[in-house]
Design an enzyme around this catalytic site. Structure first.
Site, PDB file in Angstrom:
ATOM      1  N   CYS A  14       0.872  -1.187   0.000  1.00 56.57           N
ATOM      2  CA  CYS A  14       0.000   0.000   0.000  1.00 56.57           C
ATOM      3  C   CYS A  14       0.902   1.228   0.000  1.00 56.57           C
ATOM      4  O   CYS A  14       2.098   1.117  -0.311  1.00 56.57           O
ATOM      5  CB  CYS A  14      -0.970  -0.019   1.178  1.00 56.57           C
ATOM      6  SG  CYS A  14      -0.188   0.006   2.810  1.00 56.57           S
ATOM      7  N   ASN A  17       2.292   1.390   4.354  1.00 50.70           N
ATOM      8  CA  ASN A  17       2.621   0.135   5.059  1.00 50.70           C
ATOM      9  C   ASN A  17       2.349   0.222   6.564  1.00 50.70           C
ATOM     10  O   ASN A  17       3.061  -0.366   7.364  1.00 50.70           O
ATOM     11  CB  ASN A  17       4.062  -0.322   4.789  1.00 50.70           C
ATOM     12  CG  ASN A  17       4.383  -1.738   5.266  1.00 50.70           C
ATOM     13  OD1 ASN A  17       5.470  -2.016   5.754  1.00 50.70           O
ATOM     14  ND2 ASN A  17       3.451  -2.653   5.157  1.00 50.70           N
ATOM     15  N   CYS A  19      -1.386   0.672   7.439  1.00 45.41           N
ATOM     16  CA  CYS A  19      -2.818   0.345   7.577  1.00 45.41           C
ATOM     17  C   CYS A  19      -3.192  -0.882   6.729  1.00 45.41           C
ATOM     18  O   CYS A  19      -3.390  -1.985   7.259  1.00 45.41           O
ATOM     19  CB  CYS A  19      -3.690   1.535   7.180  1.00 45.41           C
ATOM     20  SG  CYS A  19      -3.458   3.002   8.211  1.00 45.41           S
ATOM     21  N   ARG A  20      -3.299  -0.693   5.415  1.00 39.83           N
ATOM     22  CA  ARG A  20      -3.885  -1.755   4.579  1.00 39.83           C
ATOM     23  C   ARG A  20      -2.958  -2.957   4.367  1.00 39.83           C
ATOM     24  O   ARG A  20      -3.379  -4.109   4.553  1.00 39.83           O
ATOM     25  CB  ARG A  20      -4.304  -1.171   3.224  1.00 39.83           C
ATOM     26  CG  ARG A  20      -5.446  -0.194   3.324  1.00 39.83           C
ATOM     27  CD  ARG A  20      -5.596   0.614   2.059  1.00 39.83           C
ATOM     28  NE  ARG A  20      -4.475   1.513   1.856  1.00 39.83           N
ATOM     29  CZ  ARG A  20      -4.258   2.241   0.782  1.00 39.83           C
ATOM     30  NH1 ARG A  20      -5.104   2.156  -0.233  1.00 39.83           N
ATOM     31  NH2 ARG A  20      -3.214   3.040   0.686  1.00 39.83           N
ATOM     32  N   SER A  21      -1.697  -2.708   3.957  1.00 37.13           N
ATOM     33  CA  SER A  21      -0.860  -3.877   3.621  1.00 37.13           C
ATOM     34  C   SER A  21      -0.461  -4.713   4.842  1.00 37.13           C
ATOM     35  O   SER A  21      -0.432  -5.950   4.740  1.00 37.13           O
ATOM     36  CB  SER A  21       0.341  -3.497   2.752  1.00 37.13           C
ATOM     37  OG  SER A  21       1.181  -2.576   3.385  1.00 37.13           O
ATOM     38  N   ASP A 128      -8.032   3.921   1.067  1.00 39.66           N
ATOM     39  CA  ASP A 128      -7.096   4.365   2.107  1.00 39.66           C
ATOM     40  C   ASP A 128      -7.894   4.851   3.328  1.00 39.66           C
ATOM     41  O   ASP A 128      -8.662   5.805   3.220  1.00 39.66           O
ATOM     42  CB  ASP A 128      -6.256   5.503   1.512  1.00 39.66           C
ATOM     43  CG  ASP A 128      -5.195   6.009   2.476  1.00 39.66           C
ATOM     44  OD1 ASP A 128      -5.258   5.667   3.667  1.00 39.66           O
ATOM     45  OD2 ASP A 128      -4.314   6.750   2.017  1.00 39.66           O
TER      46      ASP A 128
HETATM   47  P1  4NP Z   1      -1.771   2.781   4.190  1.00 39.98           P
HETATM   48  O1  4NP Z   1      -2.398   4.137   4.783  1.00 39.98           O
HETATM   49  O2  4NP Z   1      -1.246   3.141   2.810  1.00 39.98           O
HETATM   50  O3  4NP Z   1      -2.947   1.859   4.111  1.00 39.98           O
HETATM   51  O4  4NP Z   1      -0.699   2.350   5.154  1.00 39.98           O
HETATM   52  C1  4NP Z   1      -1.706   5.333   4.914  1.00 39.98           C
HETATM   53  C2  4NP Z   1      -0.811   5.497   5.948  1.00 39.98           C
HETATM   54  C3  4NP Z   1      -0.140   6.706   6.113  1.00 39.98           C
HETATM   55  C4  4NP Z   1      -0.385   7.747   5.230  1.00 39.98           C
HETATM   56  C5  4NP Z   1      -1.266   7.573   4.175  1.00 39.98           C
HETATM   57  C6  4NP Z   1      -1.935   6.358   4.008  1.00 39.98           C
HETATM   58  N1  4NP Z   1       0.276   9.001   5.404  1.00 39.98           N
HETATM   59  O5  4NP Z   1      -0.022   9.919   4.645  1.00 39.98           O
HETATM   60  O6  4NP Z   1       1.110   9.126   6.326  1.00 39.98           O
END
Ligand code: 4NP
Length: 158
Positions: A14, A17, A19-21, A128
């Site tokens: 994602c 790294n 939340c989703r992955s 996201d």
């Molecule tokens: P992920 O979510 O891609 O599912 O891990 C996010 C985590 C952090 C951020 C954006 C999306 N950020 O902007 O810090």
């Protein structure tokens, strides 16, 4: 691929790294173990905002309530050799897919797919959840559970 066409290593990707992955890594690891599949499973982000951090507390709380473990998971960025090492590289959304294709050799593009291709839904993307509320984290987990089941069925049918 190491033997015939059966993938033995899967990398979930994602943006951050956190939340989703890592949720996909935790869910798919547990489901693969329950299905008796021996696979190398990992996750990474296309960006390095949170390198070394544990998964987001909201992702952990949502997934742990359904019995999944995030033990030992730490954020890392996608590395150049991931495209050599992994048989299957599964993007959480179409931006991640585009970024992964942009950072890899065309010879590896056949390994890079959208994770929700395995879910049998209309959805292309695991949305996201980072800037949203609790409902977004529940939806992420619902989509990841469905796609994990679909991926296991696909691996078992090879
Ligand atoms: P992920 O979510 O891609 O599912 O891990 C996010 C985590 C952090 C951020 C954006 C999306 N950020 O902007 O810090």
């Amino acid at each position: 691929m190491t033997n015939s066409t059966l993938p033995v290593s899967v990398l979930f990707v994602c943006l951050g790294n956190i939340c989703r992955s890592p949720t996909a890594e935790a869910v798919f690891r547990q489901k693969a173990e329950q299905a008796g599949l021996t696979l190398t499973i990992d996750s990474a982000g296309t960006h390095g905002y949170h390198i070394g951090s544990p998964p987001d507390k909201r992702s952990q709380a949502t997934a742990e309530a359904r019995g999944y473990s995030f033990k030992g998971l730490k954020c890392r960025r996608v590395a150049e050799d991931d495209f050599e090492k992994f048989d299957l590289i599964l993007a959480m959304d179409s931006d991640n897919l585009k970024n992964l294709r942009g950072m890899s050799d065309p010879g590896h593009h056949h390994k890079i797919k959208l994770f929700l291709d395995y879910a049998g839904y209309q959805h292309e993307d695991v949305p996201d959840p980072y800037y949203g509320g609790k409902k977004g984290f529940e939806l992420v987990l619902d989509l990841i559970e469905s796609a994990s089941d679909g991926l296991i069925t696909s691996l078992q049918s090879r």
